[in-house]
Every structure is written in structure tokens, then in C-alpha cells.
Design a protein around this motif. Structure first.
Motif, PDB file in Angstrom:
ATOM      1  N   GLU A  23      -0.037  -8.714   3.684  1.00 22.66           N
ATOM      2  CA  GLU A  23      -1.103  -7.716   3.589  1.00 22.66           C
ATOM      3  C   GLU A  23      -2.500  -8.329   3.675  1.00 22.66           C
ATOM      4  O   GLU A  23      -3.469  -7.628   3.969  1.00 22.66           O
ATOM      5  CB  GLU A  23      -0.961  -6.907   2.308  1.00 22.66           C
ATOM      6  CG  GLU A  23       0.184  -5.923   2.334  1.00 22.66           C
ATOM      7  CD  GLU A  23       0.199  -5.000   1.137  1.00 22.66           C
ATOM      8  OE1 GLU A  23      -0.458  -3.949   1.189  1.00 22.66           O
ATOM      9  OE2 GLU A  23       0.865  -5.357   0.141  1.00 22.66           O
ATOM     10  N   ARG A 135       1.181   3.710   0.897  1.00 24.16           N
ATOM     11  CA  ARG A 135       0.907   2.262   0.924  1.00 24.16           C
ATOM     12  C   ARG A 135       0.110   1.899   2.168  1.00 24.16           C
ATOM     13  O   ARG A 135      -0.850   1.118   2.106  1.00 24.16           O
ATOM     14  CB  ARG A 135       2.234   1.497   0.892  1.00 24.16           C
ATOM     15  CG  ARG A 135       2.111  -0.028   0.823  1.00 24.16           C
ATOM     16  CD  ARG A 135       1.666  -0.514  -0.546  1.00 24.16           C
ATOM     17  NE  ARG A 135       1.764  -1.959  -0.646  1.00 24.16           N
ATOM     18  CZ  ARG A 135       2.847  -2.618  -1.104  1.00 24.16           C
ATOM     19  NH1 ARG A 135       3.928  -1.934  -1.495  1.00 24.16           N
ATOM     20  NH2 ARG A 135       2.839  -3.923  -1.181  1.00 24.16           N
ATOM     21  N   HIS A 139      -3.877   0.572   2.225  1.00 28.45           N
ATOM     22  CA  HIS A 139      -4.272  -0.646   2.942  1.00 28.45           C
ATOM     23  C   HIS A 139      -5.416  -0.364   3.906  1.00 28.45           C
ATOM     24  O   HIS A 139      -6.387  -1.129   3.972  1.00 28.45           O
ATOM     25  CB  HIS A 139      -3.068  -1.207   3.698  1.00 28.45           C
ATOM     26  CG  HIS A 139      -3.369  -2.444   4.477  1.00 28.45           C
ATOM     27  ND1 HIS A 139      -3.482  -3.688   3.890  1.00 28.45           N
ATOM     28  CD2 HIS A 139      -3.608  -2.638   5.800  1.00 28.45           C
ATOM     29  CE1 HIS A 139      -3.768  -4.593   4.809  1.00 28.45           C
ATOM     30  NE2 HIS A 139      -3.848  -3.971   5.985  1.00 28.45           N
TER      31      HIS A 139
END
Length: 258
Positions: A23, A135, A139
Motif C-alpha cells: 500500500e 479499503r 487508499h
């Protein structure tokens, strides 16, 4: 309703909805693989299907997960992969659409999806769909706060033959608003190597039939494309590595041009 499994300790056979890789990667490309897994928890009894059907395209995009992981490493890009079969709920279909929880996929009836009550539909959405896309959205929100450039590439694979009709393309690049991104990537993939790479084949992007490109990409003003690679080209490690390098070369080429 019981606490969603996405927010609880994961029991055996119920993985988190999303596998997030790298990530903090430095690339401006964010990779999404909505059909990475053919996993169906035991309580669903394979949705009434023979186990051989779970190895087919109806259950997942064969080779897409491995291609996404390889591409993430090559680009130093974040990647988000699904953990459940598209037969339970399709992460690239709007909730409530006919393709969201299919009762027929290609030429196969899905007995375990027939006559579902609203509670079961909501349960699957809460466990598998919402945590995945939340999610991804979080991000993208964080990248926006940091002022980071972002482009999205979702990674898929398609069958060489669909309902008896052959598909000649080696790959397709699908897009709606991201015309410059899509065309530049097509040029990067097909330049000088004799590949049959086409725009918006073997499908087209639509708000009624797709989720990630319209919602995570176009609605946010983020250039976003859906990449389709023919499955027989991803049948082994060498093919996966070849296409990962091919995509890695095409993606930076287009990002510099935008």
C-alpha cells in the motif's frame, strides 16, 4: 444481524475480503483485481456446483491474481485483490444488478444463488463487497490528501471461447472517460510486436455493468482502465511473467505522456 465477519476475528474459511499488497508503493498506478479468487466458504456447499466448475472462468479470472502480484512488484504499485469467488458476489458489478449475484453464469446455472432473501444478499455485501471497496476508497482518499498522482488499472482475464464463439484478441484495454490513458496504453501494448490488442474488447465499460472504473475512477476524476488478458496466455508462470513485464512497460510509458 450478526456482526459482519469483515469486522470480526476471521473464522477458518472466511478470509478478510481484501488482500492488500504494498500500500505504500511509490508508483502512481493503483492495481485492483476484483476476480482474484475462486474461494467459497464451506457453508455454501460450492453453491450446488460440481468442484470442476470452480476452476472455470465463471468462478474467477484465471491468472489475474498472479499477474497482479507480479505487476505490483515490477511497478512498486499498491494492489488490492479479492478473497472470494465472483459467484458469491461480483465485486465489479453494482449491488442489486443482475450480475451482482448471478443465477446463471455463461451456460451454468448457479443453484445456490436462486431465491436468495434480502438478508443473505445484504450479508454477502457486508462481508465481501463493502470491505473491499471501502479499503480501495480509503487508499484513494489518502493519496488525494497527500496530493499524489493516481491512475487505476484493474486486472482481468477472459476466456478464449465464450458460448462457442472464439475471441481473437490477445488483450483488451477498456475505458470510458480515460480516453488518453486507454489509447496510450493500447499503443504501448501493441507497438511493433504483432499482438492483437483492442479497445473495449471483449466487453465495454458501463455504469450498469461495472463498478471499479466508474466509481473509483471516473467519478473521482482519476484516469482508470480495465485490462483484459486472454486466459490461455496466462496458463503458466512464463506467460504471467511475460505479460507482467509487457504491462509494466506500457503503463509507465503512458503515465509520462499524460
Amino acid at each position: 444481524m450478526a456482526e459482519p465477519l469483515a469486522n470480526a476475528i476471521q473464522p477458518q474459511g472466511w478470509p478478510p475480503a481484501v488482500e492488500a499488497i504494498n500500500e505504500t508503493g511509490r508508483s502512481d498506478i493503483v492495481l485492483i483485481c476484483e476476480h482474484a479468487s475462486n474461494h467459497i466458504p464451506a457453508e455454501y456447499a460450492r453453491l450446488g456446483l460440481d468442484s470442476s466448475h470452480l476452476q472455470r472462468h465463471i468462478a474467477w479470472d484465471i491468472g489475474a491474481a498472479e499477474l497482479t502480484r507480479a505487476l505490483s512488484k515490477l511497478l512498486d504499485a499498491p494492489a488490492f485483490l479479492s478473497s472470494y469467488s465472483r459467484l458469491l458476489i461480483d465485486l465489479n458489478r453494482p449491488l442489486g444488478s443482475s450480475g451482482s449475484i448471478p443465477v446463471l453464469s455463461e451456460d451454468i446455472d448457479i443453484p445456490g444463488n436462486v431465491g436468495l432473501d434480502p438478508e443473505e444478499r445484504s450479508r454477502r455485501a457486508e462481508i465481501m463487497f463493502a470491505p473491499f471497496h471501502d479499503r480501495v476508497a480509503a487508499h484513494l482518499d489518502e493519496r488525494a490528501k497527500q496530493g499524489r498522482a493516481t491512475r487505476i488499472a484493474t486486472i482481468h482475464s477472459f476466456t478464449p471461447v465464450y458460448l462457442g464463439v472464439g475471441r481473437p484478441w490477445h488483450a483488451g484495454v477498456l475505458y470510458d472517460r480515460a480516453i488518453d490513458f486507454g489509447q496510450a496504453m493500447l499503443a504501448g501494448l501493441g507497438a511493433g510486436i504483432g499482438l492483437n490488442v483492442a479497445a473495449n474488447e471483449p466487453y465495454v465499460i458501463s455504469r450498469e455493468g461495472d463498478y471499479a472504473i466508474p466509481v473509483h475512477g471516473d467519478d473521482r476524476g482519476i484516469p482508470a482502465v480495465l485490462v483484459e488478458i486472454r486466459q490461455d496466455l496466462l496458463a503458466g508462470r512464463s506467460g504471467i511473467e511475460e505479460w507482467a513485464h509487457r504491462l509494466a512497460a506500457a503503463l509507465p510509458a503512458q503515465t509520462k505522456a499524460l
